[in-house]
Design a protein around this motif. Structure first.
Motif, PDB file in Angstrom:
ATOM      1  N   ALA A  44       0.833  -1.205   0.000  1.00 53.07           N
ATOM      2  CA  ALA A  44       0.000   0.000   0.000  1.00 53.07           C
ATOM      3  C   ALA A  44       0.869   1.258   0.000  1.00 53.07           C
ATOM      4  O   ALA A  44       0.467   2.294  -0.520  1.00 53.07           O
ATOM      5  N   ASN A  45       2.049   1.150   0.611  1.00 58.69           N
ATOM      6  CA  ASN A  45       2.995   2.264   0.626  1.00 58.69           C
ATOM      7  C   ASN A  45       4.356   1.668   0.966  1.00 58.69           C
ATOM      8  O   ASN A  45       4.715   1.577   2.144  1.00 58.69           O
ATOM      9  N   ARG A  51       5.465   5.803  -2.391  1.00 58.38           N
ATOM     10  CA  ARG A  51       4.533   5.493  -3.475  1.00 58.38           C
ATOM     11  C   ARG A  51       5.223   5.089  -4.768  1.00 58.38           C
ATOM     12  O   ARG A  51       4.625   4.414  -5.604  1.00 58.38           O
ATOM     13  N   TRP A  65      -6.113  -6.882  -1.182  1.00 54.35           N
ATOM     14  CA  TRP A  65      -5.948  -5.423  -1.139  1.00 54.35           C
ATOM     15  C   TRP A  65      -5.684  -5.042   0.306  1.00 54.35           C
ATOM     16  O   TRP A  65      -5.642  -5.905   1.197  1.00 54.35           O
ATOM     17  N   LEU A  66      -5.495  -3.738   0.555  1.00 51.74           N
ATOM     18  CA  LEU A  66      -5.039  -3.300   1.876  1.00 51.74           C
ATOM     19  C   LEU A  66      -5.996  -3.724   2.986  1.00 51.74           C
ATOM     20  O   LEU A  66      -5.581  -4.291   3.996  1.00 51.74           O
ATOM     21  N   ALA A  67      -7.302  -3.469   2.805  1.00 48.75           N
ATOM     22  CA  ALA A  67      -8.256  -3.785   3.880  1.00 48.75           C
ATOM     23  C   ALA A  67      -8.314  -5.289   4.127  1.00 48.75           C
ATOM     24  O   ALA A  67      -8.403  -5.732   5.276  1.00 48.75           O
TER      25      ALA A  67
END
Lengths: 206, 230
Positions: A44-45, A51, A65-67
């Motif tokens: 995510a980072n 980025r 994904w992130l979540a």
């Protein structure tokens, strides 16, 4: 022939107690979940490069994904901590001879007995693994609750005079537990194989 | 020796297929979250009752570290026509202009702003406390949650305890200067006890609620954790 004596020794297979095998297997499973979901969070980072930084291939990630990755990472952190904590307590109480002692370093330096040296090296590796796993929990807690455990984050402020903010140092340290444990895992598997071979594997896994 | 080698190969093979299996497990993320988040959120809320968070020194702010995220562009709000609506479970629904917010006691908090993505930045936020703004409207004792609406349609809901925290601000200034449009001008939420996605920018409406509705938040409804405490 340099086959370790434990492999060629006759007699029935002595399995490790069930609790050892259960903690060991569960620890490996949960560790894989924590590492793979952690790498998805990394993406995510990226810790290195932000980025614009390079991301980890999807093959090694978990969550999609992130979540989703946070669901896994924070869903399993409690089990991971409880398993590791209980296991370490039981080891200290009942199997402390598996853990490294001061004599092991001396054995490594001075002993000419190869199997004895391997055993000492393995005990050090095994103990280091427990330390790295505990460190991953502490650094993870600092990042998960930096407002409540601000004093934990401040432990990572040692490089601030050199221009490295404590948050970035904390992120690097938490991430570094993955390559560290991967390296120790390789040594652990290699040395176990040299020391006990398939017999040790069977005693530990099956 | 051969059988040993083969067993080792099998072991390594099964290990990597566990990693490969990750792809098939992605669909289970929501289930894992649903099973574990309620307990995690309870623990988070318990931890949060420990008073104020230590603040940083003004010299420690990291203006370049604060990245800008927006889900729907950057709304431009005319300061003169700006109004903050305070409604819901309150005795006196209000519409406050910027002068009314500036007339309240101003507080500066130098805190670490932590993004869910993993990065963080030390920022000096200033403005009135959210608790002081809500007190003007006279919250009902039944109110337990706060909904926050933004000019860009971003939506958030907070537990009231976090909203009333002494370091939760309706910030109008950042690092000593008025907020820039990208950072949420003219009014945004700022708090040391919540992740960045809870801290709505371009805030135009506050609504006290006795219970949470269907919508919990722009990102929460997509799968992110609701409490998101730090």
């Amino acid at each position: 022939m340099s086959v370790p004596s434990a492999v060629s020794a006759p007699g029935p297979l002595r399995r490790n107690p069930l609790w050892t095998r259960a903690f060991h297997a569960f620890n490996l499973l949960v560790l894989l979940v924590m590492a793979a979901s952690g790498l998805q969070i990394y993406n995510a980072n990226p810790v290195f490069g932000g980025r614009e930084g390079a991301t980890v291939p999807a093959l090694f990630t978990l969550g999609g994904w992130l979540a989703g990755a946070r669901d896994w990472h924070f869903g399993f952190m409690g089990l991971y901590a409880a398993n590791l904590g209980l296991w370490t307590c039981l080891l200290l109480q009942r199997r402390h001879r598996r853990l490294a002692a001061a004599g092991d370093l001396g054995t490594l330096r001075a002993s000419g007995n190869a199997p004895k040296r391997r055993l000492a090296a393995h005990r050090i590796t095994y103990t280091l693994m427990l330390i790295v796993l505990a460190f991953s929990l502490i650094s993870g807690l600092a990042m998960y609750k930096p407002a409540q455990f601000w004093w934990l984050v401040s432990l990572f402020a040692f490089a601030e005079p050199a221009g490295h903010p404590s948050w970035q140092v904390l992120r690097v340290c938490h991430f570094a537990t993955i390559p560290a444990i991967a390296l120790l895992l390789a040594v652990h598997v290699g040395l176990s194989w040299r020391i006990g071979g398939l017999r040790l594997l069977r005693a530990m896994v099956f | 020796m051969l059988s040993r080698r083969r067993s080792l190969g099998l072991l390594l093979g099964s290990g990597s297929s566990l990693v490969l299996g990750g792809c098939a497990l992605d669909g289970w993320s929501g289930t894992v979250g649903a099973a574990t988040q309620p307990l995690n959120e309870r623990v988070e809320a318990l931890l949060q009752r420990r008073g104020t968070v230590p603040e940083f020194d003004r010299r420690q702010v990291q203006p370049e570290a604060l990245l800008i995220n927006s889900f729907n562009g950057t709304p431009r709000i005319e300061p003169a026509s700006y109004r903050l609506a305070v409604a819901g479970a309150v005795q006196r629904p209000l519409r406050l202009d910027l002068a009314a917010l500036a007339a309240l006691p101003q507080r500066e908090c130098v805190i670490r702003h932590v993004c869910v993505e993993g990065w963080a930045a030390i920022v000096a936020w200033s403005g009135p406390r959210l608790a002081d703004v809500l007190a003007l409207a006279g919250p009902s004792p039944l109110a337990g949650y706060l909904a926050i609406r933004s000019a860009d349609q971003y939506f958030e809901t907070w537990d009231l305890a976090s909203a009333l925290h002494p370091q939760t601000l309706l910030a109008t200034h950042m690092n000593g200067a008025p907020l820039a449009a990208g950072n949420g001008a003219p009014v945004r939420l700022a708090s040391p006890i919540k992740l960045g996605y809870k801290q709505s920018k371009w805030v135009t409406g506050l609504e006290l609620m006795s219970r949470l509705g269907e919508r919990r938040g722009t990102w929460e409804d997509q799968g992110y954790e609701w409490f998101a405490g730090l």
